[in-house]
Design an enzyme around this catalytic site. Sequence first.
Site, PDB file in Angstrom:
ATOM      1  N   TYR A   1     -34.269 -24.664  25.487  1.00  0.00           N
ATOM      2  CA  TYR A   1     -33.715 -25.001  24.853  1.00  0.00           C
ATOM      3  C   TYR A   1     -34.726 -24.997  23.242  1.00  0.00           C
ATOM      4  O   TYR A   1     -35.333 -25.688  23.869  1.00  0.00           O
ATOM      5  CB  TYR A   1     -33.161 -26.355  25.030  1.00  0.00           C
ATOM      6  CG  TYR A   1     -32.139 -26.232  26.194  1.00  0.00           C
ATOM      7  CD1 TYR A   1     -32.340 -25.916  27.493  1.00  0.00           C
ATOM      8  CD2 TYR A   1     -30.861 -26.654  25.950  1.00  0.00           C
ATOM      9  CE1 TYR A   1     -31.799 -26.123  28.355  1.00  0.00           C
ATOM     10  CE2 TYR A   1     -29.866 -26.386  26.877  1.00  0.00           C
ATOM     11  CZ  TYR A   1     -30.140 -26.096  28.809  1.00  0.00           C
ATOM     12  OH  TYR A   1     -28.916 -26.064  28.950  1.00  0.00           O
TER      13      TYR A   1
ATOM     14  N   PRO B   1     -21.291 -27.743  25.264  1.00  0.00           N
ATOM     15  CA  PRO B   1     -22.068 -26.128  26.498  1.00  0.00           C
ATOM     16  C   PRO B   1     -23.450 -27.351  26.806  1.00  0.00           C
ATOM     17  O   PRO B   1     -24.130 -26.852  27.352  1.00  0.00           O
ATOM     18  CB  PRO B   1     -22.028 -25.074  26.109  1.00  0.00           C
ATOM     19  CG  PRO B   1     -20.995 -25.353  24.608  1.00  0.00           C
ATOM     20  CD  PRO B   1     -21.150 -26.606  24.423  1.00  0.00           C
TER      21      PRO B   1
ATOM     22  N   LYS C   1     -22.983 -28.751  31.460  1.00  0.00           N
ATOM     23  CA  LYS C   1     -21.930 -29.703  32.200  1.00  0.00           C
ATOM     24  C   LYS C   1     -20.638 -29.390  32.374  1.00  0.00           C
ATOM     25  O   LYS C   1     -20.022 -30.526  33.445  1.00  0.00           O
ATOM     26  CB  LYS C   1     -22.074 -31.651  31.373  1.00  0.00           C
ATOM     27  CG  LYS C   1     -23.140 -32.201  31.318  1.00  0.00           C
ATOM     28  CD  LYS C   1     -23.722 -32.448  32.713  1.00  0.00           C
ATOM     29  CE  LYS C   1     -25.317 -32.883  33.000  1.00  0.00           C
ATOM     30  NZ  LYS C   1     -25.951 -31.951  34.402  1.00  0.00           N
TER      31      LYS C   1
ATOM     32  N   TYR D   1     -29.780 -34.599  33.899  1.00  0.00           N
ATOM     33  CA  TYR D   1     -29.498 -32.223  33.752  1.00  0.00           C
ATOM     34  C   TYR D   1     -29.374 -32.133  35.354  1.00  0.00           C
ATOM     35  O   TYR D   1     -28.312 -30.666  35.362  1.00  0.00           O
ATOM     36  CB  TYR D   1     -30.600 -32.076  33.123  1.00  0.00           C
ATOM     37  CG  TYR D   1     -31.057 -30.331  32.877  1.00  0.00           C
ATOM     38  CD1 TYR D   1     -30.387 -30.008  31.033  1.00  0.00           C
ATOM     39  CD2 TYR D   1     -30.504 -29.070  33.426  1.00  0.00           C
ATOM     40  CE1 TYR D   1     -30.024 -28.784  31.254  1.00  0.00           C
ATOM     41  CE2 TYR D   1     -30.121 -27.911  33.252  1.00  0.00           C
ATOM     42  CZ  TYR D   1     -29.798 -27.943  31.774  1.00  0.00           C
ATOM     43  OH  TYR D   1     -30.142 -26.178  31.937  1.00  0.00           O
TER      44      TYR D   1
HETATM   45  P1  FAD Z   1     -10.530 -23.577  33.500  1.00  0.00           P
HETATM   46  O1  FAD Z   1     -11.483 -23.346  33.598  1.00  0.00           O
HETATM   47  O2  FAD Z   1     -10.128 -23.608  31.573  1.00  0.00           O
HETATM   48  O3  FAD Z   1      -8.963 -22.875  34.626  1.00  0.00           O
HETATM   49  C1  FAD Z   1      -7.993 -23.665  33.878  1.00  0.00           C
HETATM   50  C2  FAD Z   1      -7.275 -22.534  34.708  1.00  0.00           C
HETATM   51  O4  FAD Z   1      -5.766 -22.760  34.539  1.00  0.00           O
HETATM   52  C3  FAD Z   1      -7.729 -20.898  33.520  1.00  0.00           C
HETATM   53  O5  FAD Z   1      -7.496 -20.314  34.601  1.00  0.00           O
HETATM   54  C4  FAD Z   1      -6.421 -20.707  33.284  1.00  0.00           C
HETATM   55  O6  FAD Z   1      -5.564 -19.982  33.055  1.00  0.00           O
HETATM   56  C5  FAD Z   1      -5.309 -21.607  33.583  1.00  0.00           C
HETATM   57  N1  FAD Z   1      -3.891 -22.223  33.246  1.00  0.00           N
HETATM   58  C6  FAD Z   1      -4.109 -22.678  31.711  1.00  0.00           C
HETATM   59  N2  FAD Z   1      -2.742 -23.078  31.588  1.00  0.00           N
HETATM   60  C7  FAD Z   1      -2.127 -22.801  32.411  1.00  0.00           C
HETATM   61  C8  FAD Z   1      -0.071 -22.840  33.254  1.00  0.00           C
HETATM   62  N3  FAD Z   1       0.082 -23.828  31.818  1.00  0.00           N
HETATM   63  N4  FAD Z   1      -0.025 -22.492  33.813  1.00  0.00           N
HETATM   64  C9  FAD Z   1      -1.089 -22.097  35.018  1.00  0.00           C
HETATM   65  N5  FAD Z   1      -2.395 -21.569  34.739  1.00  0.00           N
HETATM   66  C10 FAD Z   1      -2.841 -22.200  33.749  1.00  0.00           C
HETATM   67  N6  FAD Z   1     -19.754 -24.950  30.602  1.00  0.00           N
HETATM   68  C11 FAD Z   1     -20.715 -25.315  30.590  1.00  0.00           C
HETATM   69  O7  FAD Z   1     -21.554 -25.589  31.308  1.00  0.00           O
HETATM   70  N7  FAD Z   1     -21.325 -24.670  29.918  1.00  0.00           N
HETATM   71  C12 FAD Z   1     -20.700 -23.639  29.020  1.00  0.00           C
HETATM   72  O8  FAD Z   1     -21.301 -22.027  28.658  1.00  0.00           O
HETATM   73  C13 FAD Z   1     -19.987 -23.362  29.194  1.00  0.00           C
HETATM   74  N8  FAD Z   1     -19.691 -22.356  28.143  1.00  0.00           N
HETATM   75  C14 FAD Z   1     -17.918 -22.105  28.165  1.00  0.00           C
HETATM   76  C15 FAD Z   1     -17.843 -21.444  26.957  1.00  0.00           C
HETATM   77  C16 FAD Z   1     -15.838 -21.521  26.805  1.00  0.00           C
HETATM   78  C17 FAD Z   1     -15.493 -20.331  26.091  1.00  0.00           C
HETATM   79  C18 FAD Z   1     -15.152 -22.493  27.837  1.00  0.00           C
HETATM   80  C19 FAD Z   1     -13.364 -22.680  27.308  1.00  0.00           C
HETATM   81  C20 FAD Z   1     -15.881 -23.746  28.187  1.00  0.00           C
HETATM   82  C21 FAD Z   1     -16.621 -23.218  28.487  1.00  0.00           C
HETATM   83  N9  FAD Z   1     -18.042 -24.885  29.577  1.00  0.00           N
HETATM   84  C22 FAD Z   1     -18.961 -23.932  29.553  1.00  0.00           C
HETATM   85  C23 FAD Z   1     -16.916 -25.587  29.922  1.00  0.00           C
HETATM   86  C24 FAD Z   1     -16.509 -24.781  31.789  1.00  0.00           C
HETATM   87  O9  FAD Z   1     -16.282 -23.567  31.725  1.00  0.00           O
HETATM   88  C25 FAD Z   1     -15.084 -25.517  31.817  1.00  0.00           C
HETATM   89  O10 FAD Z   1     -16.136 -26.805  31.629  1.00  0.00           O
HETATM   90  C26 FAD Z   1     -14.846 -25.133  33.733  1.00  0.00           C
HETATM   91  O11 FAD Z   1     -13.755 -23.847  33.542  1.00  0.00           O
HETATM   92  C27 FAD Z   1     -13.338 -26.017  33.947  1.00  0.00           C
HETATM   93  O12 FAD Z   1     -12.935 -25.338  34.616  1.00  0.00           O
HETATM   94  P2  FAD Z   1     -11.732 -26.305  35.103  1.00  0.00           P
HETATM   95  O13 FAD Z   1     -11.534 -25.084  36.316  1.00  0.00           O
HETATM   96  O14 FAD Z   1     -11.308 -27.559  35.146  1.00  0.00           O
HETATM   97  O15 FAD Z   1     -10.518 -26.058  33.815  1.00  0.00           O
HETATM   98  C1  DHB Z   2     -25.909 -21.858  30.411  1.00  0.00           C
HETATM   99  C2  DHB Z   2     -24.542 -22.573  29.044  1.00  0.00           C
HETATM  100  C3  DHB Z   2     -25.151 -23.806  28.457  1.00  0.00           C
HETATM  101  O1  DHB Z   2     -24.348 -24.263  28.137  1.00  0.00           O
HETATM  102  C4  DHB Z   2     -26.201 -24.672  29.037  1.00  0.00           C
HETATM  103  O2  DHB Z   2     -26.754 -25.554  28.169  1.00  0.00           O
HETATM  104  C5  DHB Z   2     -27.455 -23.634  29.789  1.00  0.00           C
HETATM  105  C6  DHB Z   2     -27.482 -22.321  30.524  1.00  0.00           C
HETATM  106  C7  DHB Z   2     -25.262 -20.401  30.153  1.00  0.00           C
HETATM  107  O3  DHB Z   2     -24.050 -20.166  30.346  1.00  0.00           O
HETATM  108  O4  DHB Z   2     -26.103 -19.429  30.715  1.00  0.00           O
END
Ligand code: FAD
Ligand code: DHB
Length: 390
Positions: free
Chosen positions: A202, A293, A297, A383
């Site tokens: 980082y 991000p 978390k 973390y």
């Molecule tokens: P989601 O993964 O969003 O899953 C929700 C699901 O519901 C999806 O499959 C979606 O298609 C579906 N859905 C939505 N609406 C409907 C509907 N109306 N009907 C049926 N299905 C539906 N977190 C980190 O810790 N590090 C990262 O680097 C990081 N990068 C990220 C990058 C992006 C672009 C995003 C958007 C998030 C990122 N996150 C990251 C956060 C992490 O990915 C999320 O916290 C995690 O995906 C949460 O999981 P979830 O199942 O709650 O939601």
């Molecule tokens: C990654 C994403 C993060 O937000 C982070 O703090 C560390 C790693 C990753 O996508 O690998």
Amino acid sequence: MRTQVGIIGAGPAGLLLSRLLQLQGIDTVVLENRSRDYVEARIRAGILEQHTVSTLIDAGVGDRLQREGLPHDGIFLQYPGTRHHLDFPELCGRKVWVYGQTEVTKDLISAQLAGGPPLLFEVSDVTPEDVDTDHPRIRFTDADGVSQVLECDVIAGTDGFHGVSRPVVTAGTSGLLWERTYPYAWLGILADVAPSEDELVYAWHPDGFALLSMRSPSVSRLYLQVDPDEKIEDWSDDRIWDGLSTRFALDGWELETGPVTEKSILPMRSFVSAPMRRGRLFLAGDAAHIVPPTGAKGLNLAVADVTLLATALVRLLAEKQTDLVDSYRGRPLARVWRCTHFSWWMTSMLHRSGDDFDAELQLSQLRRVCSSEAAARELAENYTGLPLDV
Ligand code: FAD
Ligand code: DHB
């Protein structure tokens, strides 16, 4: 159609909830509006806390994670002239794992499709109804265009930030929302090149934050702070590598470059919605809260919510006791706010705002974390993941 728990959304939260309930003999149906290919290819988080890893192993979906996941004993914090290692096992007795969210999702989907409960992709018009009664239902249109009604005992809204569940909860409760948008975004790339450092870096730099992460011994994941209105088309691979090389520069060390296989710009926000329940509709994961991000978390918080929710739903549906579902309205929120604070703090410490006073405060904080065991331990504990009930 009828089930005990109708689950909206097949992200990590919905898929894991279905798995945990199945193991306790509770029926579920998972409804997902995207295709399987789309869900499995969506590149997002990469760092799993110890609690997340144990939950996946205990749920019988951790074999590949144990073979291919990379255990990490710490991270590096960098600012000009210094790259300092924080040793997590020494500081707090825990570690983290590198294993992509794509892989977690693939493992959960393949377990579910191999004889698990129904998982329907490419459904549309998903609408939770009558959630204030003991007989809620979900109306939807299936992949063949046929209107369906799924009668449920309970509905889980695990449909992410843009889903349909949260608006139903907030419309029917005196709900509260907190939101913060940040004046920066991350440009993220995946590259076919071995990670240049063995653990994550980082980096604070006058040009902006950069993060070196990875997905495997041959695939790097890197991020660069950019303005939220930047266009990805304006960032050639050379421009990205130049920016990364400048921000990670350290005497005697070089950033290895390689073919970029994916690039995108991610906005950053904090968002918390309460309560996490209306009647028989329960929210978990990104449907209820979003963190920026920095600190990794989001996915771990979704897993923590679902662990609490699964226990509460088993107690309701198998033992007919309402105590745990009643406390679910607010119980996960203490942890949500802890992670919201930690993600905000990491974001605030590492991203350049352009203000020189802010920069000196950030550098002072970084020097403190890198020189005081107490300050380092505070970062390490957060973390690697705090207990379910903080
Ligand atoms: P989601 O993964 O969003 O899953 C929700 C699901 O519901 C999806 O499959 C979606 O298609 C579906 N859905 C939505 N609406 C409907 C509907 N109306 N009907 C049926 N299905 C539906 N977190 C980190 O810790 N590090 C990262 O680097 C990081 N990068 C990220 C990058 C992006 C672009 C995003 C958007 C998030 C990122 N996150 C990251 C956060 C992490 O990915 C999320 O916290 C995690 O995906 C949460 O999981 P979830 O199942 O709650 O939601
Ligand atoms: C990654 C994403 C993060 O937000 C982070 O703090 C560390 C790693 C990753 O996508 O690998």
